[in-house]
Motif scaffolding. Structure first.
Motif: not given
Ligand code: NAP
Length: 283
Positions: A142, A145, A163, A166, A171, A174-175, A185, A187, A199, A206
């Motif tokens: 994570a 990234c 992202v 999850r 997921g 990194v969120s 963000v 997710t 997206c 991500i």
């Protein structure tokens, strides 16, 4: 053509900084040390272990390999972890998972002292990521990234990040890390509706769904940065990611290759966590 965000470049720059920090630690009498705990002989674990040892050697981190039989009992494994917790010469631990089925993964993770958890596997580490106060250590993938975005100067603050995935390993952390960097963000997961549309609204995508080539040209638009976390082997035996690379690379601004992208940064992040843990002890 998109700019290729090569993980090796980000890892090299970080490694150079870490070598200087390790030297500084050694001058104050501290030799940074990582324990790698491996149960059994999984090929993936052995390959990662080899990469981690090489990186640590480059930085100047000592590695202690704790190699345990696949038949080890949960009690005996927890005893090994507790021994490491008490060993003041060891600053960090990498524990390979999943553990064999007869072992309760969560019980073993919780036995590890949070300050030695280098890969975000304890509740303490995850809580620290969520608090956003910079304590604890995020899962290395994570954080890789974020390191790539920083290394290549890709703006995150104020940008829209999507992202896909999850999981607790990628997921969700990194969120949170993106949120800590002031991104807006979203997710997504397997139940998300209109994923391609969501997206297309992002500045940064991500992809961490664990589904080969699922991010197709319907998901992207010019100007975007795409980080592909997925690792798969295609029908021809080649490694590929969660993105249909050939199809989206001509559209987006920047993209990580697979192999050679996110996965190439993880051992450098692991080494950075060990250095940070040793620096905390030094203080
Ligand atoms: P995971 O635990 O299987 O989680 C996958 C996540 O993706 C889940 O949250 C799932 O949603 C979501 N998802 C699955 N199919 C989807 C779809 N069609 N649309 C939207 N979301 C979908 O996997 P993981 O451990 O996070 O790993 C993800 C990928 O990263 C894998 O390919 C893995 O091999 C790779 N990986 C790479 C590295 C590296 O160093 N590059 C390290 C570790 C893992 P639900 O929650 O709804 O099921």
């Amino acid at each position: 053509m998109a700019k290729l965000l090569k993980g090796a470049e980000a890892a090299k720059a970080l490694t150079e900084q870490l070598i200087a920090r390790a030297d500084e630690l050694k001058r104050s009498g501290i030799k940074p040390c990582l324990a790698i705990v491996r149960v059994g002989e999984r090929d993936d674990d052995i390959a990662y272990e080899r990469g981690a040892m090489k990186r640590c050697e480059k930085v100047g981190i000592e590695v202690r390999n704790v190699l345990l039989s696949i038949d080890i009992t949960q009690e005996a494994l927890i005893e090994e972890i507790e021994k490491i917790n008490k060993d003041n010469d060891i600053h960090g631990v990498l524990l390979f998972r999943p553990l064999p089925k007869h072992i309760d993964d969560a019980a073993v993770c919780e036995a590890l002292a949070a300050e030695k958890d280098m890969d975000g596997i304890t509740r303490g580490s995850l809580a620290a990521i969520y608090s956003g106060r910079g304590e604890g250590y995020a899962p290395c993938t994570a954080q890789s990234c974020i390191e790539i975005l920083k290394h290549f100067g890709i703006p995150v603050a104020g940008k829209r990040a999507v992202v896909i995935g999850r999981s607790l390993v990628i997921g969700k952390p990194v969120s949170m890390l993106l949120l800590n960097e002031n991104a807006t963000v979203t997710t997504c997961h397997s139940r998300s509706e209109n994923l391609p549309q969501i997206c297309r609204e992002a500045d940064i995508i991500i992809a961490a769904a664990g589904k080969a080539a699922m991010v197709t040209k319907e998901y992207v638009k010019p100007g975007q940065t795409v980080l592909d976390v997925g690792i798969h082997v295609d029908d021809e035996g080649n490694m590929c990611g969660d993105t249909a690379f050939a199809e989206i690379e001509p559209v987006v601004d920047a993209i990580t290759p697979v192999p050679g992208g996110v996965g190439s940064v993880t051992t450098a992040i692991l080494a950075s966590h060990v250095i940070e843990a040793a620096e905390k002890v030094a203080k």
